[in-house]
Motif scaffolding. Structure first.
Motif, PDB file in Angstrom:
ATOM      1  N   MET A 173       0.581  -0.964   0.157  1.00  0.00           N
ATOM      2  CA  MET A 173      -0.121  -0.348   0.185  1.00  0.00           C
ATOM      3  C   MET A 173       1.058   1.510   0.202  1.00  0.00           C
ATOM      4  O   MET A 173       2.066   1.008   0.310  1.00  0.00           O
ATOM      5  N   PRO A 174       0.258   1.668  -0.849  1.00  0.00           N
ATOM      6  CA  PRO A 174       1.261   3.251  -0.745  1.00  0.00           C
ATOM      7  C   PRO A 174       1.848   4.196   0.398  1.00  0.00           C
ATOM      8  O   PRO A 174       0.228   3.970   1.440  1.00  0.00           O
ATOM      9  N   THR A 175       2.557   5.266   0.712  1.00  0.00           N
ATOM     10  CA  THR A 175       2.227   5.525   1.993  1.00  0.00           C
ATOM     11  C   THR A 175       2.609   7.198   1.591  1.00  0.00           C
ATOM     12  O   THR A 175       2.151   7.515   0.454  1.00  0.00           O
ATOM     13  N   PRO A 176       2.325   8.279   1.644  1.00  0.00           N
ATOM     14  CA  PRO A 176       2.240   9.632   1.803  1.00  0.00           C
ATOM     15  C   PRO A 176       3.512   9.504   0.943  1.00  0.00           C
ATOM     16  O   PRO A 176       3.289  10.182   0.157  1.00  0.00           O
ATOM     17  N   THR A 177       4.892   9.004   0.999  1.00  0.00           N
ATOM     18  CA  THR A 177       5.601   9.332   0.221  1.00  0.00           C
ATOM     19  C   THR A 177       5.357   8.823  -1.345  1.00  0.00           C
ATOM     20  O   THR A 177       6.708   8.809  -1.564  1.00  0.00           O
ATOM     21  N   THR A 178       5.524   7.738  -0.970  1.00  0.00           N
ATOM     22  CA  THR A 178       5.744   6.412  -2.326  1.00  0.00           C
ATOM     23  C   THR A 178       4.099   6.335  -2.614  1.00  0.00           C
ATOM     24  O   THR A 178       3.143   6.435  -2.283  1.00  0.00           O
ATOM     25  N   PRO A 179       3.929   7.505  -4.084  1.00  0.00           N
ATOM     26  CA  PRO A 179       3.085   7.637  -4.859  1.00  0.00           C
ATOM     27  C   PRO A 179       2.566   5.802  -5.794  1.00  0.00           C
ATOM     28  O   PRO A 179       3.318   5.114  -5.690  1.00  0.00           O
ATOM     29  N   ALA A 180       1.151   5.677  -5.436  1.00  0.00           N
ATOM     30  CA  ALA A 180       0.994   4.795  -6.322  1.00  0.00           C
ATOM     31  C   ALA A 180       0.850   4.716  -7.028  1.00  0.00           C
ATOM     32  O   ALA A 180       1.008   5.370  -8.255  1.00  0.00           O
ATOM     33  N   PRO A 181       1.292   3.237  -7.805  1.00  0.00           N
ATOM     34  CA  PRO A 181       2.165   2.492  -9.164  1.00  0.00           C
ATOM     35  C   PRO A 181       0.447   3.607 -10.386  1.00  0.00           C
ATOM     36  O   PRO A 181      -0.408   3.495 -10.151  1.00  0.00           O
ATOM     37  N   LYS A 182       1.037   3.905 -11.573  1.00  0.00           N
ATOM     38  CA  LYS A 182       0.363   4.043 -12.910  1.00  0.00           C
ATOM     39  C   LYS A 182       0.211   3.265 -13.862  1.00  0.00           C
ATOM     40  O   LYS A 182       1.569   2.638 -13.588  1.00  0.00           O
ATOM     41  N   GLY A 183      -0.789   3.350 -14.858  1.00  0.00           N
ATOM     42  CA  GLY A 183      -0.471   2.619 -16.068  1.00  0.00           C
ATOM     43  C   GLY A 183      -0.493   0.735 -15.451  1.00  0.00           C
ATOM     44  O   GLY A 183      -1.569   0.355 -14.859  1.00  0.00           O
ATOM     45  N   PRO A 184       0.275  -0.416 -16.091  1.00  0.00           N
ATOM     46  CA  PRO A 184      -0.341  -1.380 -16.456  1.00  0.00           C
ATOM     47  C   PRO A 184       0.141  -1.992 -15.075  1.00  0.00           C
ATOM     48  O   PRO A 184      -0.367  -2.797 -14.439  1.00  0.00           O
ATOM     49  N   ALA A 185       1.254  -1.205 -14.195  1.00  0.00           N
ATOM     50  CA  ALA A 185       2.136  -1.470 -12.945  1.00  0.00           C
ATOM     51  C   ALA A 185       0.898  -1.541 -11.616  1.00  0.00           C
ATOM     52  O   ALA A 185       0.823  -1.901 -11.037  1.00  0.00           O
ATOM     53  N   SER A 186      -0.709  -0.611 -11.935  1.00  0.00           N
ATOM     54  CA  SER A 186      -1.238  -0.677 -11.160  1.00  0.00           C
ATOM     55  C   SER A 186      -2.404  -1.773 -10.537  1.00  0.00           C
ATOM     56  O   SER A 186      -3.062  -1.757  -9.707  1.00  0.00           O
ATOM     57  N   TYR A 187      -2.030  -2.949 -11.144  1.00  0.00           N
ATOM     58  CA  TYR A 187      -3.247  -4.568 -11.337  1.00  0.00           C
ATOM     59  C   TYR A 187      -2.091  -4.962 -10.466  1.00  0.00           C
ATOM     60  O   TYR A 187      -2.250  -6.085 -10.442  1.00  0.00           O
ATOM     61  N   PHE A 188      -0.742  -5.519 -10.365  1.00  0.00           N
ATOM     62  CA  PHE A 188       0.174  -6.034 -10.257  1.00  0.00           C
ATOM     63  C   PHE A 188      -0.663  -6.661  -8.750  1.00  0.00           C
ATOM     64  O   PHE A 188      -0.431  -7.842  -8.589  1.00  0.00           O
ATOM     65  N   PRO A 189      -0.847  -6.118  -7.738  1.00  0.00           N
ATOM     66  CA  PRO A 189      -0.578  -6.435  -6.266  1.00  0.00           C
ATOM     67  C   PRO A 189      -1.840  -7.004  -6.584  1.00  0.00           C
ATOM     68  O   PRO A 189      -2.314  -8.165  -6.183  1.00  0.00           O
ATOM     69  N   SER A 190      -3.123  -6.656  -7.608  1.00  0.00           N
ATOM     70  CA  SER A 190      -4.408  -7.776  -7.670  1.00  0.00           C
ATOM     71  C   SER A 190      -4.256  -8.937  -8.085  1.00  0.00           C
ATOM     72  O   SER A 190      -4.487  -9.732  -8.063  1.00  0.00           O
ATOM     73  N   ILE A 191      -3.575  -9.107  -9.109  1.00  0.00           N
ATOM     74  CA  ILE A 191      -2.590 -10.362 -10.303  1.00  0.00           C
ATOM     75  C   ILE A 191      -2.303 -11.114  -9.094  1.00  0.00           C
ATOM     76  O   ILE A 191      -2.656 -12.827  -9.443  1.00  0.00           O
ATOM     77  N   GLU A 192      -0.838 -10.530  -8.459  1.00  0.00           N
ATOM     78  CA  GLU A 192      -0.127 -11.824  -7.429  1.00  0.00           C
ATOM     79  C   GLU A 192      -1.868 -11.851  -6.463  1.00  0.00           C
ATOM     80  O   GLU A 192      -1.604 -13.045  -6.258  1.00  0.00           O
ATOM     81  N   LYS A 193      -2.276 -11.442  -5.762  1.00  0.00           N
ATOM     82  CA  LYS A 193      -3.116 -11.651  -4.718  1.00  0.00           C
ATOM     83  C   LYS A 193      -3.922 -12.783  -5.846  1.00  0.00           C
ATOM     84  O   LYS A 193      -4.348 -14.074  -5.067  1.00  0.00           O
ATOM     85  N   LYS A 194      -5.020 -12.614  -7.047  1.00  0.00           N
ATOM     86  CA  LYS A 194      -5.898 -13.580  -7.776  1.00  0.00           C
ATOM     87  C   LYS A 194      -5.499 -14.816  -7.678  1.00  0.00           C
ATOM     88  O   LYS A 194      -5.741 -15.804  -7.787  1.00  0.00           O
ATOM     89  N   TYR A 195      -4.262 -14.995  -8.996  1.00  0.00           N
ATOM     90  CA  TYR A 195      -3.155 -15.673  -9.013  1.00  0.00           C
ATOM     91  C   TYR A 195      -2.368 -16.427  -8.783  1.00  0.00           C
ATOM     92  O   TYR A 195      -1.732 -17.600  -9.242  1.00  0.00           O
ATOM     93  N   GLY A 196      -1.596 -15.554  -7.805  1.00  0.00           N
ATOM     94  CA  GLY A 196      -1.133 -16.167  -6.586  1.00  0.00           C
ATOM     95  C   GLY A 196       0.249 -16.545  -7.193  1.00  0.00           C
ATOM     96  O   GLY A 196       1.511 -17.491  -6.186  1.00  0.00           O
ATOM     97  N   ARG A 197       0.973 -16.328  -8.062  1.00  0.00           N
ATOM     98  CA  ARG A 197       2.061 -16.228  -8.202  1.00  0.00           C
ATOM     99  C   ARG A 197       2.494 -14.579  -8.276  1.00  0.00           C
ATOM    100  O   ARG A 197       2.446 -13.663  -8.675  1.00  0.00           O
ATOM    101  N   PRO A 198       4.007 -14.789  -7.931  1.00  0.00           N
ATOM    102  CA  PRO A 198       4.767 -13.156  -7.988  1.00  0.00           C
ATOM    103  C   PRO A 198       4.344 -12.785  -8.852  1.00  0.00           C
ATOM    104  O   PRO A 198       4.697 -13.137 -10.230  1.00  0.00           O
ATOM    105  N   ILE A 199       5.081 -11.289  -9.821  1.00  0.00           N
ATOM    106  CA  ILE A 199       4.649 -10.860 -10.697  1.00  0.00           C
ATOM    107  C   ILE A 199       6.201 -10.749 -11.693  1.00  0.00           C
ATOM    108  O   ILE A 199       5.944 -11.268 -13.028  1.00  0.00           O
ATOM    109  N   GLU A 200       6.957 -10.726 -11.264  1.00  0.00           N
ATOM    110  CA  GLU A 200       7.937 -11.561 -11.325  1.00  0.00           C
ATOM    111  C   GLU A 200       8.230 -13.250 -11.924  1.00  0.00           C
ATOM    112  O   GLU A 200       8.933 -13.789 -13.362  1.00  0.00           O
ATOM    113  N   GLU A 201       7.248 -13.572 -11.698  1.00  0.00           N
ATOM    114  CA  GLU A 201       7.091 -15.359 -12.333  1.00  0.00           C
ATOM    115  C   GLU A 201       6.092 -14.973 -13.555  1.00  0.00           C
ATOM    116  O   GLU A 201       6.803 -15.562 -14.905  1.00  0.00           O
TER     117      GLU A 201
END
Length: 74
Positions: free
Chosen positions: A1-29
């Motif tokens: 989760m973004p902190t006040p000093t860390t902006p939320a990811p934009k573009g395709p990367a904004s999907y990465f947390p939900s991809i990892e959670k839903k499909y059970g594999r890390p993004i690098e995999e």
């Protein structure tokens, strides 16, 4: 989760947390699977993720777009 000093990811990367959670594999995999696939075209890879890994279109599209953009930048 973004902190006040860390902006939320934009573009395709904004999907990465939900991809990892839903499909059970890390993004690098997922990126490794995409890079090592014999397929090279964007929509071929999206279709492959959807059919072989039951991934939704938006998630597959985001992963492929991000991975191909990184690969072109190498």
């Amino acid at each position: 989760m973004p902190t006040p000093t860390t902006p939320a990811p934009k573009g395709p990367a904004s999907y990465f947390p939900s991809i990892e959670k839903k499909y059970g594999r890390p993004i690098e995999e997922w990126k490794t699977l995409i890079r090592t696939s014999p397929l090279t075209k964007h929509m071929e890879l999206v279709t492959w993720l959807k059919t072989e890994h039951a991934m939704g279109h938006g998630h597959a599209n985001a992963l492929v777009a991000h991975t191909l953009a990184e690969t072109k930048g190498e």
